[in-house]
Design an enzyme around this catalytic site. Structure first.
Site, PDB file in Angstrom:
ATOM      1  N   ASP A   3      64.155   8.191 -49.509  1.00  0.00           N
ATOM      2  CA  ASP A   3      63.092   7.971 -50.483  1.00  0.00           C
ATOM      3  C   ASP A   3      62.535   6.574 -50.204  1.00  0.00           C
ATOM      4  O   ASP A   3      63.157   5.778 -49.489  1.00  0.00           O
ATOM      5  CB  ASP A   3      63.649   8.056 -51.915  1.00  0.00           C
ATOM      6  N   SER A   4      61.401   6.268 -50.801  1.00  0.00           N
ATOM      7  CA  SER A   4      60.861   4.921 -50.666  1.00  0.00           C
ATOM      8  C   SER A   4      61.788   3.907 -51.338  1.00  0.00           C
ATOM      9  O   SER A   4      61.758   2.729 -51.003  1.00  0.00           O
ATOM     10  CB  SER A   4      59.479   4.859 -51.315  1.00  0.00           C
ATOM     11  N   TYR A  35      55.598   3.248 -51.900  1.00  0.00           N
ATOM     12  CA  TYR A  35      54.749   3.985 -50.961  1.00  0.00           C
ATOM     13  C   TYR A  35      53.449   4.431 -51.634  1.00  0.00           C
ATOM     14  O   TYR A  35      52.434   4.598 -50.965  1.00  0.00           O
ATOM     15  CB  TYR A  35      55.469   5.244 -50.484  1.00  0.00           C
ATOM     16  N   GLY A  36      53.508   4.672 -52.940  1.00  0.00           N
ATOM     17  CA  GLY A  36      52.384   5.297 -53.669  1.00  0.00           C
ATOM     18  C   GLY A  36      51.009   4.718 -53.364  1.00  0.00           C
ATOM     19  O   GLY A  36      50.067   5.459 -53.100  1.00  0.00           O
ATOM     20  N   CYS A  67      61.122  12.228 -51.618  1.00  0.00           N
ATOM     21  CA  CYS A  67      60.030  11.366 -52.071  1.00  0.00           C
ATOM     22  C   CYS A  67      58.759  12.206 -52.015  1.00  0.00           C
ATOM     23  O   CYS A  67      58.447  12.799 -50.974  1.00  0.00           O
ATOM     24  CB  CYS A  67      59.918  10.174 -51.130  1.00  0.00           C
ATOM     25  N   ASN A  68      58.046  12.284 -53.112  1.00  0.00           N
ATOM     26  CA  ASN A  68      56.841  13.104 -53.155  1.00  0.00           C
ATOM     27  C   ASN A  68      55.782  12.596 -52.181  1.00  0.00           C
ATOM     28  O   ASN A  68      55.128  13.364 -51.489  1.00  0.00           O
ATOM     29  CB  ASN A  68      56.272  13.112 -54.567  1.00  0.00           C
ATOM     30  N   GLU A 146      60.467   0.611 -62.896  1.00  0.00           N
ATOM     31  CA  GLU A 146      61.120  -0.466 -62.149  1.00  0.00           C
ATOM     32  C   GLU A 146      61.568  -1.599 -63.069  1.00  0.00           C
ATOM     33  O   GLU A 146      62.595  -2.214 -62.852  1.00  0.00           O
ATOM     34  CB  GLU A 146      60.131  -1.068 -61.141  1.00  0.00           C
ATOM     35  N   CYS A 178      56.734  12.770 -59.053  1.00  0.00           N
ATOM     36  CA  CYS A 178      57.086  11.462 -58.514  1.00  0.00           C
ATOM     37  C   CYS A 178      58.538  11.215 -58.914  1.00  0.00           C
ATOM     38  O   CYS A 178      58.935  11.529 -60.042  1.00  0.00           O
ATOM     39  CB  CYS A 178      56.177  10.388 -59.101  1.00  0.00           C
ATOM     40  N   THR A 179      59.288  10.671 -57.970  1.00  0.00           N
ATOM     41  CA  THR A 179      60.730  10.501 -58.203  1.00  0.00           C
ATOM     42  C   THR A 179      61.060   9.692 -59.459  1.00  0.00           C
ATOM     43  O   THR A 179      62.120   9.860 -60.044  1.00  0.00           O
ATOM     44  CB  THR A 179      61.363   9.793 -56.999  1.00  0.00           C
ATOM     45  N   HIS A 180      60.155   8.791 -59.841  1.00  0.00           N
ATOM     46  CA  HIS A 180      60.449   7.910 -60.974  1.00  0.00           C
ATOM     47  C   HIS A 180      60.183   8.536 -62.338  1.00  0.00           C
ATOM     48  O   HIS A 180      60.681   8.082 -63.348  1.00  0.00           O
ATOM     49  CB  HIS A 180      59.612   6.639 -60.885  1.00  0.00           C
TER      50      HIS A 180
HETATM   51  N1  DGL Z   1      59.134   7.871 -54.299  1.00  0.00           N
HETATM   52  C1  DGL Z   1      57.739   7.851 -54.670  1.00  0.00           C
HETATM   53  C2  DGL Z   1      57.294   9.298 -54.962  1.00  0.00           C
HETATM   54  O1  DGL Z   1      58.096  10.166 -55.286  1.00  0.00           O
HETATM   55  C3  DGL Z   1      57.481   7.004 -55.893  1.00  0.00           C
HETATM   56  C4  DGL Z   1      57.685   5.539 -55.675  1.00  0.00           C
HETATM   57  C5  DGL Z   1      56.731   4.946 -54.653  1.00  0.00           C
HETATM   58  O2  DGL Z   1      55.504   4.897 -54.891  1.00  0.00           O
HETATM   59  O3  DGL Z   1      57.230   4.545 -53.606  1.00  0.00           O
HETATM   60  O4  DGL Z   1      56.117   9.566 -54.899  1.00  0.00           O
END
Ligand code: DGL
Length: 263
Positions: A3-4, A35-36, A67-68, A146, A178-180
């Site tokens: 994941d990011s 990453y978003g 990670c999406n 975060e 999104c993972t968060h």
């Molecule tokens: N892991 C990213 C996702 O699932 C979210 C966090 C990021 O933007 O890196 O899209």
């Protein structure tokens, strides 16, 4: 899996619970996170580097893109470049979403990059399910998580504004793309109302991993279900904060974190 950052640990949790005998290497790219907001080409290149690392250095039998954003940017490329199965979170999430809806009006919320990539829109269209899909980008949500601010007045106000399109579309099932976002489930649930089902892709992704391992004969069978899989965590950013935050999210399995530095 990778994941990011540490958000993909929600998928790791589901995988460890479902497949306790499997060894797991989790790479959190916290050094280059988030990453978003990045261009998709950059995210694709990051995903290629990490996948190479997992395959070449850790000799993994499967890669889960937890990670999406990375799934949206790189899944096809990774599948083309590697022989091991590569599983993303988008198709499993869409499956869970379509199972959950009753009124056939569904929503996906995600980062700007994921929504703009069109990956969810394509994945839903590919199922040919007769549903209306409304997507909404939610810039700012990740940053609130975060900071550990998941239930404040400010995040509530932001959620009211960002979720307006999916609310107005009358969706009865909303995928947290999104993972968060599962960490904001309380706030999102409040804003959407109790009739809307919130769907997370973590469990469905774990089921997909299990099916592929079963189908390909790659599943580890201890025969005893002893839950003796080894779990390794690697972070390209600050190891101590990964351990602290990640441990809170995942649980006791996250006791050691290895540092990794990109050249
Ligand atoms: N892991 C990213 C996702 O699932 C979210 C966090 C990021 O933007 O890196 O899209």
């Amino acid at each position: 899996m990778f994941d990011s950052g540490f958000g993909g640990l929600t998928v790791a949790r589901a995988l460890i619970d479902l497949l306790p005998d499997e060894d797991l290497v989790y790479f959190g790219d916290t050094g280059r996170y988030p990453y978003g907001p990045r261009p998709l080409e950059d995210v694709r290149e990051f995903a290629r580097q990490i996948t190479r690392l997992l395959v070449e250095r850790h000799d993994v039998k499967m890669v889960v893109v937890a990670c999406n954003n990375a799934s949206a940017a790189a899944l096809d490329t990774l599948r083309f470049e590697h022989e091991v199965p590569v599983v993303g979170v988008i198709d499993p999430g869409v499956r869970a979403l379509l199972t959950a809806t009753r009124n056939r009006r569904v929503g996906v919320i995600a980062t700007v990059g994921t929504v703009a990539s069109g990956a969810y829109q394509r994945a839903v269209a590919a199922t040919r399910a007769p549903v209306h899909l409304q997507c909404a980008a939610c810039p700012g949500f990740v940053e609130f998580v975060e900071r550990g601010e998941t239930d404040s007045e400010d995040v509530h106000v932001l959620a009211e504004r960002l979720l307006a399109p999916v609310r107005e579309a009358g969706v009865d099932a909303l995928l947290l793309g999104c993972t968060h976002y599962p960490f904001l489930a309380h706030t999102i649930g409040d804003v959407m109302g109790r009739d809307v089902v919130l769907v997370s892709s973590a469990d469905e992704t774990a089921f997909e991993v299990r099916s592929i391992l079963d189908e390909t004969g790659l599943v580890r069978r201890s025969g005893r279900g002893t839950g003796k899989g080894r779990h390794m965590f690697v972070s390209s950013g600050d190891v101590e904060s990964f351990k602290r935050l990640g441990g809170r999210l995942l649980g006791p399995e996250l006791d050691e974190v290895e540092a990794f530095t990109w050249d």
